[in-house]
Design an enzyme around this catalytic site. Structure first.
Site, PDB file in Angstrom:
ATOM      1  N   HIS A  72      -7.678  -8.903   3.158  1.00  0.00           N
ATOM      2  CA  HIS A  72      -6.644  -9.745   3.691  1.00  0.00           C
ATOM      3  C   HIS A  72      -7.119 -10.762   4.554  1.00  0.00           C
ATOM      4  O   HIS A  72      -6.549 -11.834   4.735  1.00  0.00           O
ATOM      5  CB  HIS A  72      -5.710  -8.735   4.540  1.00  0.00           C
ATOM      6  N   SER A 119       0.857  -1.198   0.031  1.00  0.00           N
ATOM      7  CA  SER A 119       0.132   0.001   0.131  1.00  0.00           C
ATOM      8  C   SER A 119       0.675   1.262  -0.006  1.00  0.00           C
ATOM      9  O   SER A 119       0.389   2.266  -0.514  1.00  0.00           O
ATOM     10  CB  SER A 119      -1.024  -0.115   1.039  1.00  0.00           C
ATOM     11  N   THR A 146      -1.581   4.249   3.120  1.00  0.00           N
ATOM     12  CA  THR A 146      -2.140   5.372   2.203  1.00  0.00           C
ATOM     13  C   THR A 146      -2.331   6.893   2.936  1.00  0.00           C
ATOM     14  O   THR A 146      -2.168   7.678   2.329  1.00  0.00           O
ATOM     15  CB  THR A 146      -3.690   4.801   1.949  1.00  0.00           C
ATOM     16  N   GLU A 176     -10.015   7.834   2.326  1.00  0.00           N
ATOM     17  CA  GLU A 176      -9.528   6.615   1.954  1.00  0.00           C
ATOM     18  C   GLU A 176     -10.589   5.571   2.833  1.00  0.00           C
ATOM     19  O   GLU A 176     -10.792   5.636   4.071  1.00  0.00           O
ATOM     20  CB  GLU A 176      -8.462   6.236   2.918  1.00  0.00           C
ATOM     21  N   ASP A 221      -9.431  -3.016   2.443  1.00  0.00           N
ATOM     22  CA  ASP A 221      -7.891  -3.918   2.281  1.00  0.00           C
ATOM     23  C   ASP A 221      -8.157  -4.920   3.571  1.00  0.00           C
ATOM     24  O   ASP A 221      -7.710  -6.144   3.303  1.00  0.00           O
ATOM     25  CB  ASP A 221      -6.961  -3.021   2.546  1.00  0.00           C
TER      26      ASP A 221
END
Length: 537
Positions: free
Chosen positions: A480, A241, A294, A471, A476
């Protein structure tokens, strides 16, 4: 009946996958699908990773092409015949070398660094409000899954798609394309205390071979191992990332774990700081810890993404290991991080302070307007609703012409995970333990929509021009964990934030001077073999 009772209890218990600690609600088919697939580790219509025989067999990123949706601008300057991937010379300039099997004379895709170029072009064209909306980890397949679940049908099988707000919105000029995310390299070593790269070049170089991966995001890769750097014929690094976010904010290829430094560890100025130097106001909003890869790459510099406390210091204008003289700091920073604690953290270097791993108490106290600092602080407060706390701080920051800092979250630092049904009741997954939230966890926190609207109000009150990163980082985390229920919920939560942002733009002058780029930093490895399994309501 007494003889039957032990059997009944055992039967009921085995219906639940033990790591989830509870059964999925019977009226929640996506949660049931996740729970069943996790318990059996059988695909049942979808799986994660290159092995189609098991449900969960790859829990990290991939080298898939990533979709991008633009609003207020087109992608004509970077895609198709303008793609950097059609030119060996341009690729050498971008990477510093010519990646193997990467030149493609017919490439329609472009590069992740072009997201930076598009923002620069938007500024040069006269735009005064730039929004970079990043769904961390949302590749085309993740988007597809959410659109299918929301619509109750399989509305498309390629292209831009329909069913989500950001796919369907036509309130301004809009475009769709996709780009390569591969980094400069993977495997670079660094010294966090000295802030230097100790082994430049890494162990695996970047590149993108369309013959092994496919030339479109929805392509089925001929070599299933290629997207995860395990190709039979070609091996290219897949991004993390921080390298990918750096590409989008600073326009360079760099090593995995880098935060706005090049492959040698040299400082690169992200677009937010470039614009700030020209008088722009800048902000960041995230659903995960404020200094994660990020949001950190929106503004900070560091040789390693896990040096959290120092990255936060850059974001809030305090002296850091990289900037002993301190950066100016963001005008608005709202996100997660509250609710976590660590006594030790070897990844953060010698100056790590025990306590909250993302923000020390001393640093937070020093920025508070109550102590002479620059920020009105909104933090999770026992007994008070998160939206109320944030709205109060937002109004105060605007009235007193101060900066705004928001700090929320649950244990782990993120906001509560929304599931596909809009609830906050996750089920388990193989890589991760199930999360359970109290009523206070939900009421005392805010949503991505809440934070985004507060940031927009604060920046607009300061006057144009301004730049903002939003964001949706929980996509994510869900991917994961190979958790389709959390993944869909995270996309839908972010989509609601996008919807509210577009309404805000329409109510505050419209799109004439506004550019919004919505994309992701990288993909994972969700495979929908039978997308119809997500259509049940």
């Amino acid at each position: 009946m007494r003889k039957l009772l032990p059997f009944v209890l055992v039967a009921l218990t085995t219906l639940c996958f033990l790591p989830s600690a509870h059964c999925a609600k019977q009226e929640d088919p996506i949660a049931q699908l996740q729970e069943t697939n996790t318990e059996t580790n059988q695909p049942n219509g979808l799986h994660w990773g290159p092995n189609p025989k098991t449900y969960s067999n790859w829990t990290t990123h991939s080298n898939r092409l990533i979709p991008v949706y633009s609003f207020g601008i087109t992608l004509d300057s970077v895609n198709g015949e303008n793609s950097v991937y059609r030119s060996e010379e341009k690729l050498k300039s971008l990477f510093g070398y010519v990646p193997t099997k990467t030149v493609n004379p017919t490439a329609e895709y472009f590069d992740q660094t072009d997201v930076y170029q598009l923002q620069k072009q938007a500024v040069e064209s006269g735009k005064k409000r730039i929004i970079l909306f990043v769904y961390d980890g949302m590749d085309w397949q993740t988007t597809w899954a959410a659109a299918i679940s929301k619509s109750g049908q399989v509305p498309y099988r390629e292209g831009r798609g329909t069913g989500l707000h950001f796919q369907d919105y036509r309130g301004t000029t809009t475009d769709f394309g996709y780009f390569v995310t591969t980094p400069h390299n993977d495997g670079t070593d660094v010294n966090v205390d000295r802030q230097i790269v100790t082994s430049p070049g890494g162990s695996t170089l970047g590149g993108y071979d369309p013959h092994e991966a496919g030339d479109k995001p929805w392509s089925i890769p001929p070599d299933a191992g290629y997207p995860i750097a395990k190709g039979k014929n070609t091996k290219h690094a897949y991004t993390d990332s921080s390298a990918s976010a750096t590409s989008m904010t600073s326009g360079i290829k760099t090593y995995n774990n880098a935060v706005n430094v090049d492959y040698m560890g040299r400082e690169i100025l992200p677009i937010a700081r470039q614009l700030q130097n020209e008088g722009w106001h800048v902000g960041v909003v995230t659903s995960v810890p404020i200094c994660h890869a990020t949001p950190g790459s929106a503004y900070a510099n560091n040789v390693h993404r896990y040096d959290y406390q120092d990255i936060t210091r850059d974001l809030i204008g305090l002296p850091s290991v990289f900037h002993p003289g301190a950066l100016p700091g963001l005008d608005v920073l709202i996100g997660g991080g509250s609710g976590d604690h660590k006594d030790k953290d070897g990844k953060q270097g010698a100056n790590f302070v025990p306590g909250n791993p993302y923000l020390t108490k001393e640093d937070m106290d020093s920025i508070d307007v109550a102590n002479g600092g620059k920020y009105v602080i909104a933090e999770r407060t026992a007994g008070r609703t998160g939206p109320e706390v944030l709205q109060e701080a937002t109004a105060k920051a605007i009235a007193e012409k101060k900066r705004l800092f928001g700090f929320f979250g649950v244990s782990g630092g993120h906001l509560p995970f929304q599931t596909a049904d809009g609830d906050f009741n996750p089920v388990g997954s193989r890589p991760s333990k199930v999360e359970k939230y109290t009523e206070a966890d939900i009421s005392e926190n805010v949503t991505l929509s809440d934070m985004s609207l507060s940031a927009l109000d604060c920046l607009e009150a300061k006057g144009k021009p301004w730049w903002l990163m939003i964001e949706a980082g929980d996509v994510d985390w869900a991917n994961h964990s190979n958790n389709i229920d959390n993944s869909i919920g995270a996309v839908l939560s972010g989509d609601q934030a996008f919807h509210n942002v577009t309404k805000w733009i329409e109510e505050h002058g419209g799109w004439d001077d506004t550019c919004l780029i919505l994309t992701a930093d990288h993909g994972h490895y969700l495979v929908l073999e039978k997308p119809e399994v997500l259509t049940e309501k």
